[in-house]
Design a protein around this motif. Structure first.
Motif, PDB file in Angstrom:
ATOM      1  N   GLY A 112       2.078  11.254 -10.709  1.00 54.81           N
ATOM      2  CA  GLY A 112       1.107  12.503 -10.746  1.00 54.81           C
ATOM      3  C   GLY A 112      -0.392  11.770 -10.841  1.00 54.81           C
ATOM      4  O   GLY A 112      -1.206  12.773 -11.019  1.00 54.81           O
ATOM      5  N   LEU A 113      -0.500  10.583 -10.635  1.00 52.93           N
ATOM      6  CA  LEU A 113      -1.751  10.286 -10.668  1.00 52.93           C
ATOM      7  C   LEU A 113      -2.521  10.853  -9.565  1.00 52.93           C
ATOM      8  O   LEU A 113      -3.826  10.965  -9.453  1.00 52.93           O
ATOM      9  CB  LEU A 113      -1.908   8.624 -10.178  1.00 52.93           C
ATOM     10  CG  LEU A 113      -3.197   7.955 -10.486  1.00 52.93           C
ATOM     11  CD1 LEU A 113      -3.754   8.028 -11.925  1.00 52.93           C
ATOM     12  CD2 LEU A 113      -2.932   6.516 -10.207  1.00 52.93           C
ATOM     13  N   VAL A 114      -1.872  10.918  -8.271  1.00 50.71           N
ATOM     14  CA  VAL A 114      -2.549  11.817  -7.240  1.00 50.71           C
ATOM     15  C   VAL A 114      -1.739  13.096  -7.069  1.00 50.71           C
ATOM     16  O   VAL A 114      -0.650  13.318  -6.560  1.00 50.71           O
ATOM     17  CB  VAL A 114      -2.305  11.020  -6.021  1.00 50.71           C
ATOM     18  CG1 VAL A 114      -3.007  11.851  -4.631  1.00 50.71           C
ATOM     19  CG2 VAL A 114      -3.170   9.444  -5.979  1.00 50.71           C
ATOM     20  N   PRO A 115      -2.548  14.185  -7.561  1.00 52.43           N
ATOM     21  CA  PRO A 115      -1.885  15.409  -7.411  1.00 52.43           C
ATOM     22  C   PRO A 115      -1.606  15.980  -5.815  1.00 52.43           C
ATOM     23  O   PRO A 115      -2.590  15.971  -5.006  1.00 52.43           O
ATOM     24  CB  PRO A 115      -2.580  16.457  -8.296  1.00 52.43           C
ATOM     25  CG  PRO A 115      -4.097  15.923  -8.140  1.00 52.43           C
ATOM     26  CD  PRO A 115      -3.735  14.370  -8.285  1.00 52.43           C
ATOM     27  N   VAL A 116      -0.519  16.503  -5.573  1.00 50.44           N
ATOM     28  CA  VAL A 116      -0.393  17.237  -4.171  1.00 50.44           C
ATOM     29  C   VAL A 116       0.181  18.742  -4.810  1.00 50.44           C
ATOM     30  O   VAL A 116       1.156  18.915  -5.257  1.00 50.44           O
ATOM     31  CB  VAL A 116       0.956  16.492  -3.746  1.00 50.44           C
ATOM     32  CG1 VAL A 116       1.235  17.201  -2.271  1.00 50.44           C
ATOM     33  CG2 VAL A 116       0.648  14.866  -3.259  1.00 50.44           C
ATOM     34  N   THR A 117      -0.541  19.519  -4.057  1.00 51.59           N
ATOM     35  CA  THR A 117      -0.613  20.935  -4.136  1.00 51.59           C
ATOM     36  C   THR A 117      -0.022  21.770  -2.992  1.00 51.59           C
ATOM     37  O   THR A 117      -0.878  21.362  -1.902  1.00 51.59           O
ATOM     38  CB  THR A 117      -1.448  21.641  -4.659  1.00 51.59           C
ATOM     39  OG1 THR A 117      -2.282  21.102  -6.012  1.00 51.59           O
ATOM     40  CG2 THR A 117      -1.340  23.130  -5.211  1.00 51.59           C
ATOM     41  N   GLN A 118       0.883  22.448  -2.907  1.00 50.33           N
ATOM     42  CA  GLN A 118       1.344  23.042  -1.509  1.00 50.33           C
ATOM     43  C   GLN A 118       0.272  24.527  -1.384  1.00 50.33           C
ATOM     44  O   GLN A 118       0.359  25.051  -2.322  1.00 50.33           O
ATOM     45  CB  GLN A 118       2.756  23.509  -1.763  1.00 50.33           C
ATOM     46  CG  GLN A 118       3.204  24.254  -0.463  1.00 50.33           C
ATOM     47  CD  GLN A 118       4.765  24.702  -0.563  1.00 50.33           C
ATOM     48  OE1 GLN A 118       5.260  24.335  -1.450  1.00 50.33           O
ATOM     49  NE2 GLN A 118       5.126  25.286   0.593  1.00 50.33           N
ATOM     50  N   THR A 119      -0.226  24.362  -0.242  1.00 48.25           N
ATOM     51  CA  THR A 119      -1.127  25.462  -0.284  1.00 48.25           C
ATOM     52  C   THR A 119      -0.686  26.462   0.799  1.00 48.25           C
ATOM     53  O   THR A 119      -1.463  27.739   0.780  1.00 48.25           O
ATOM     54  CB  THR A 119      -2.494  24.977   0.493  1.00 48.25           C
ATOM     55  OG1 THR A 119      -2.284  24.245   1.718  1.00 48.25           O
ATOM     56  CG2 THR A 119      -3.321  23.986  -0.459  1.00 48.25           C
ATOM     57  N   GLN A 120       0.381  26.457   1.464  1.00 48.29           N
ATOM     58  CA  GLN A 120       0.979  27.359   2.244  1.00 48.29           C
ATOM     59  C   GLN A 120       2.307  27.294   2.278  1.00 48.29           C
ATOM     60  O   GLN A 120       2.882  26.136   2.376  1.00 48.29           O
ATOM     61  CB  GLN A 120       0.277  27.113   3.764  1.00 48.29           C
ATOM     62  CG  GLN A 120       0.777  28.305   4.941  1.00 48.29           C
ATOM     63  CD  GLN A 120       0.009  28.119   6.313  1.00 48.29           C
ATOM     64  OE1 GLN A 120      -1.059  27.528   6.102  1.00 48.29           O
ATOM     65  NE2 GLN A 120       0.559  28.413   7.103  1.00 48.29           N
ATOM     66  N   GLU A 121       3.212  28.421   2.301  1.00 46.55           N
ATOM     67  CA  GLU A 121       4.563  28.385   2.639  1.00 46.55           C
ATOM     68  C   GLU A 121       5.091  28.020   4.171  1.00 46.55           C
ATOM     69  O   GLU A 121       4.315  28.454   4.963  1.00 46.55           O
ATOM     70  CB  GLU A 121       5.229  29.688   2.132  1.00 46.55           C
ATOM     71  CG  GLU A 121       5.078  30.310   0.619  1.00 46.55           C
ATOM     72  CD  GLU A 121       5.823  29.306  -0.237  1.00 46.55           C
ATOM     73  OE1 GLU A 121       7.091  28.882   0.201  1.00 46.55           O
ATOM     74  OE2 GLU A 121       5.496  28.830  -1.371  1.00 46.55           O
ATOM     75  N   ILE A 146       0.950  -1.259  -0.068  1.00 45.96           N
ATOM     76  CA  ILE A 146      -0.140  -0.025  -0.096  1.00 45.96           C
ATOM     77  C   ILE A 146       0.899   1.264   0.076  1.00 45.96           C
ATOM     78  O   ILE A 146       0.589   2.174  -0.705  1.00 45.96           O
ATOM     79  CB  ILE A 146      -1.131  -0.036   1.158  1.00 45.96           C
ATOM     80  CG1 ILE A 146      -2.138  -1.161   1.075  1.00 45.96           C
ATOM     81  CG2 ILE A 146      -1.599   1.237   1.325  1.00 45.96           C
ATOM     82  CD1 ILE A 146      -3.010  -1.262   2.027  1.00 45.96           C
ATOM     83  N   VAL A 147       1.784   1.319   0.859  1.00 46.92           N
ATOM     84  CA  VAL A 147       2.921   2.441   0.832  1.00 46.92           C
ATOM     85  C   VAL A 147       3.524   2.522  -0.482  1.00 46.92           C
ATOM     86  O   VAL A 147       3.619   3.717  -0.938  1.00 46.92           O
ATOM     87  CB  VAL A 147       3.859   2.537   2.165  1.00 46.92           C
ATOM     88  CG1 VAL A 147       4.921   3.212   2.084  1.00 46.92           C
ATOM     89  CG2 VAL A 147       2.929   2.291   3.432  1.00 46.92           C
ATOM     90  N   GLY A 148       3.874   1.328  -0.922  1.00 46.58           N
ATOM     91  CA  GLY A 148       4.804   1.401  -2.353  1.00 46.58           C
ATOM     92  C   GLY A 148       3.656   2.271  -3.581  1.00 46.58           C
ATOM     93  O   GLY A 148       3.967   3.021  -4.247  1.00 46.58           O
ATOM     94  N   LEU A 149       2.423   1.538  -3.508  1.00 47.48           N
ATOM     95  CA  LEU A 149       1.526   2.067  -4.410  1.00 47.48           C
ATOM     96  C   LEU A 149       1.183   3.582  -4.195  1.00 47.48           C
ATOM     97  O   LEU A 149       0.946   4.562  -4.923  1.00 47.48           O
ATOM     98  CB  LEU A 149       0.187   1.446  -4.407  1.00 47.48           C
ATOM     99  CG  LEU A 149       0.385  -0.087  -5.247  1.00 47.48           C
ATOM    100  CD1 LEU A 149      -0.965  -0.861  -4.623  1.00 47.48           C
ATOM    101  CD2 LEU A 149       0.771  -0.185  -6.313  1.00 47.48           C
TER     102      LEU A 149
END
Length: 74
Positions: free
Chosen positions: A23-32, A12-15
């Motif tokens: 990029g299948l799951v996008p991660v966006t930084q919302t705060q510096e 699960i962790v590897g997947l």
């Protein structure tokens, strides 16, 4: 049973890592990020007495043994 659960958890962790990396799951930084502000304070001080080391060179004659090498076990 524990080994099986550990294997499932590792899969699960590897997947999850693969999904984020591709990029299948996008991660966006919302705060510096920023460091907390600290008022006052003082760094520690140290007094270290190190030994004195003298480095130099000396010329010496070293006797080397004479080695006799023969072919074929003679």
């Amino acid at each position: 049973m524990r080994k099986f659960l550990l294997l499932i958890l590792l899969i699960i962790v590897g997947l999850a890592i693969i999904a984020v990396a591709t990029g299948l799951v996008p991660v966006t930084q919302t705060q510096e990020a920023r460091l907390p502000t600290i008022e006052g304070g003082q760094l520690p001080a140290f007094d270290v007495d190190t030994p004195e080391v003298e480095v130099g060179t000396v010329n010496k004659t070293v006797e080397v043994p004479v080695v006799d090498v023969r072919k074929g076990g003679q």
